[in-house]
Scaffold this active site. Structure first.
Site, PDB file in Angstrom:
ATOM      1  N   ASP A  70       0.851  -1.192   0.000  1.00 40.85           N
ATOM      2  CA  ASP A  70       0.000   0.000   0.000  1.00 40.85           C
ATOM      3  C   ASP A  70       0.884   1.240   0.000  1.00 40.85           C
ATOM      4  OD1 ASP A  70      -2.142  -1.724   0.465  1.00 40.85           O
ATOM      5  OD2 ASP A  70      -1.971  -1.509   2.642  1.00 40.85           O
ATOM      6  N   ASP A  76       1.020   7.668   8.411  1.00 44.39           N
ATOM      7  CA  ASP A  76       1.210   6.232   8.703  1.00 44.39           C
ATOM      8  C   ASP A  76       2.576   6.039   9.345  1.00 44.39           C
ATOM      9  OD1 ASP A  76      -1.071   4.987   7.603  1.00 44.39           O
ATOM     10  OD2 ASP A  76      -0.225   5.021   5.583  1.00 44.39           O
ATOM     11  N   GLU A  99       2.023  -2.995  10.737  1.00 44.48           N
ATOM     12  CA  GLU A  99       1.660  -2.948   9.320  1.00 44.48           C
ATOM     13  C   GLU A  99       2.752  -2.272   8.507  1.00 44.48           C
ATOM     14  OE1 GLU A  99      -1.744  -1.207   6.282  1.00 44.48           O
ATOM     15  OE2 GLU A  99      -1.604  -0.378   8.288  1.00 44.48           O
ATOM     16  N   GLU A 100       3.444  -1.344   9.135  1.00 43.89           N
ATOM     17  CA  GLU A 100       4.406  -0.534   8.395  1.00 43.89           C
ATOM     18  C   GLU A 100       5.805  -1.133   8.296  1.00 43.89           C
ATOM     19  OE1 GLU A 100       3.062   1.706   6.689  1.00 43.89           O
ATOM     20  OE2 GLU A 100       1.155   1.697   7.762  1.00 43.89           O
ATOM     21  N   ASP A 118      -1.600  -1.735  14.026  1.00 40.66           N
ATOM     22  CA  ASP A 118      -1.858  -0.943  12.819  1.00 40.66           C
ATOM     23  C   ASP A 118      -1.823   0.500  13.323  1.00 40.66           C
ATOM     24  OD1 ASP A 118      -2.813   0.445  10.657  1.00 40.66           O
ATOM     25  OD2 ASP A 118      -4.629  -0.759  10.389  1.00 40.66           O
ATOM     26  N   LEU A 120      -1.850   3.446  12.041  1.00 40.73           N
ATOM     27  CA  LEU A 120      -2.881   4.342  11.521  1.00 40.73           C
ATOM     28  C   LEU A 120      -3.780   3.563  10.574  1.00 40.73           C
ATOM     29  CD1 LEU A 120      -3.009   7.289  12.396  1.00 40.73           C
ATOM     30  CD2 LEU A 120      -2.621   7.851  10.049  1.00 40.73           C
ATOM     31  N   ASP A 121      -5.017   3.417  10.966  1.00 40.18           N
ATOM     32  CA  ASP A 121      -5.976   2.676  10.143  1.00 40.18           C
ATOM     33  C   ASP A 121      -6.904   3.663   9.442  1.00 40.18           C
ATOM     34  OD1 ASP A 121      -7.640   0.304   9.379  1.00 40.18           O
ATOM     35  OD2 ASP A 121      -9.097   1.420  10.579  1.00 40.18           O
ATOM     36  N   GLU A 277      -5.372  -6.124  12.543  1.00 37.33           N
ATOM     37  CA  GLU A 277      -6.665  -5.478  12.334  1.00 37.33           C
ATOM     38  C   GLU A 277      -7.779  -6.383  12.883  1.00 37.33           C
ATOM     39  OE1 GLU A 277      -6.121  -2.500   8.553  1.00 37.33           O
ATOM     40  OE2 GLU A 277      -6.310  -4.608   8.037  1.00 37.33           O
TER      41      GLU A 277
HETATM   42  P1  AHG Z   1      -5.072   0.889   6.368  1.00 38.59           P
HETATM   43  O1  AHG Z   1      -5.304   2.350   6.190  1.00 38.59           O
HETATM   44  O2  AHG Z   1      -4.484   0.571   7.725  1.00 38.59           O
HETATM   45  O3  AHG Z   1      -4.318   0.249   5.245  1.00 38.59           O
HETATM   46  O4  AHG Z   1      -6.487   0.151   6.454  1.00 38.59           O
HETATM   47  C1  AHG Z   1      -7.474   0.411   5.474  1.00 38.59           C
HETATM   48  C2  AHG Z   1      -8.544  -0.627   5.597  1.00 38.59           C
HETATM   49  C3  AHG Z   1      -9.666  -0.318   6.581  1.00 38.59           C
HETATM   50  O5  AHG Z   1      -9.473   0.719   7.437  1.00 38.59           O
HETATM   51  C4  AHG Z   1     -10.862  -0.027   5.735  1.00 38.59           C
HETATM   52  O6  AHG Z   1     -12.018  -0.534   6.321  1.00 38.59           O
HETATM   53  C5  AHG Z   1     -10.546  -0.668   4.444  1.00 38.59           C
HETATM   54  O7  AHG Z   1      -9.156  -0.738   4.339  1.00 38.59           O
HETATM   55  C6  AHG Z   1     -11.095   0.138   3.314  1.00 38.59           C
HETATM   56  O8  AHG Z   1     -10.827  -0.512   2.143  1.00 38.59           O
HETATM   57  P2  AHG Z   1     -11.627  -0.129   0.794  1.00 38.59           P
HETATM   58  O9  AHG Z   1     -11.181   1.247   0.432  1.00 38.59           O
HETATM   59  O10 AHG Z   1     -11.189  -1.198  -0.175  1.00 38.59           O
HETATM   60  O11 AHG Z   1     -13.088  -0.198   1.114  1.00 38.59           O
HETATM   61 MN    MN Z   2      -5.851  -0.682   8.693  1.00 39.36          MN
HETATM   62 MN    MN Z   3      -2.682   1.327   8.635  1.00 40.03          MN
END
Ligand code: AHG
Ligand code: MN
Ligand code: MN
Length: 328
Positions: A70, A76, A99-100, A118, A120-121, A277
């Site tokens: 990602d 993050d 995660e990082e 995680d 920052l989610d 998560e």
């Molecule tokens: P992160 O920012 O830690 O990578 O997590 C993102 C996750 C979660 O928070 C969220 O519910 C989901 O990804 C959203 O994904 P979509 O944009 O595919 O819906």
């Molecule tokens: Mn997350």
């Molecule tokens: Mn995250």
């Protein structure tokens, strides 16, 4: 904790609450209490940075990718630094899964605990002023202290968590955690710089009418998943999807609902990560009377094989999760 004691403790500061409930911590020798305090402290620093996000140059992408490929956002990385620093200085944590970072970090100390985080989610929501969060799981290390960290310390099942929690940087900032004796929620009072108990012994409604799923990849959902979505629509349920797991989970826990991130063509084993998560929120959900599965099996029973393993995730009000599973 008995009901009357809880009622009296509304408004109690987090530090004091932790101290008063020390006996609820497994192996109650004080380290886990200190660890939770370290997390709370780091979350205050992150909260300050999140709140200033538009003013100082910490919004936007960093131009690098994390372990899962990602795009890493500046926040993050910043949040990861804040939590790592607080937890390594504290000395209670011997290893960190984040995660990082690609592999776990061995902090080379005598700490008894392993943390999965995680930092920052919901990072796609940072730049648009929408709620984001932090999610963490705490495990007891299994190999003898003072020896190098091993897989048995790192790859533990969710059912082995000794504590878990999240911080929600929302319209107010909240810290919600469990040590396996119910769930308690604390609201941050910024002018005092302290969390205060606001939701003692949180319970998730057994049933609900909110379904939270990103329907973008609908065409690649299983037939069962498509049928469950039709069922929700026939029942006139309410669709709510923030796109920050912590925020969606928190709303559903208070109001009654289900959050689903199913398998898709793009992510055939689901998108969300088991270790930092799903396990944490599954533990909290169960402690609040809800449930969490991968569509078939209990999340907390899944044996992790890798740090960044993904899983389909169905979490929320018990009856809604059962109903969704019956379509699979
Ligand atoms: P992160 O920012 O830690 O990578 O997590 C993102 C996750 C979660 O928070 C969220 O519910 C989901 O990804 C959203 O994904 P979509 O944009 O595919 O819906
Ligand atoms: Mn997350
Ligand atoms: Mn995250």
């Amino acid at each position: 904790m008995e009901q009357s004691r809880i009622a009296h403790s509304i408004g109690i500061a987090l530090d004091r609450f932790i101290k008063n409930n020390q006996e609820q911590f497994q192996y109650a020798s004080g380290e886990l209490s200190q660890l939770l305090r370290d997390i709370a402290l780091a979350s205050k620093v992150v909260n300050r940075e999140v709140n200033k996000a538009g003013l100082i140059d910490i919004m936007g992408a960093l131009g690098s990718q994390n372990s899962a490929g990602d795009q890493q956002q500046k926040l993050d990385v910043l949040a990861n630094i804040r939590f790592t620093r607080a937890l390594s200085k504290g000395g209670e944590v011997c290893a960190l899964i984040s995660e990082e970072t690609e592999s776990f970090v061995d902090l080379n100390n005598e700490g008894k605990y392993v943390i999965a985080i995680d930092p920052l989610d919901g990072s796609s929501n940072i730049d648009v002023n929408v709620s984001i969060g932090t999610i963490f799981s705490v495990y007891r290390r299994k190999s003898p202290e003072g020896t190098p960290i091993k897989d048995i310390d790192i790859l533990q099942k969710g059912s082995e968590q000794v504590a878990a929690g999240y911080i929600l940087y929302g319209s107010s900032t909240m810290l919600v955690y469990t040590t396996g004796h119910g769930v308690n929620g604390f609201t941050y009072e910024p002018s005092l710089g302290e969390y205060f108990l606001s939701y003692p012994d949180l319970k998730m409604p057994e049933d609900g009418k909110i379904f939270s799923v990103n329907e973008g990849p609908y065409n690649s959902f299983s037939t069962g998943m498509k049928n469950y979505i039709s069922y929700c629509k026939e029942k006139n349920f309410t669709a709510r999807y923030i796109g920050s797991l912590v925020a969606d989970f928190h709303r559903n826990m208070l109001k009654g609902g289900i959050y689903i991130y199913p398998a898709t063509n793009k992510d055939p084993t689901g998108k969300l990560r088991l270790m930092y998560e799903c396990n944490s929120l599954a533990f909290i959900a169960e402690q609040a009377g809800g449930s969490a599965t991968n569509g078939k099996n209990r999340i907390l029973d899944i044996e992790p094989r890798t740090l960044h393993q993904r899983t389909p995730f169905y979490v929320g009000s018990k009856r809604m999760v059962e109903k969704a599973e019956s379509f699979e």
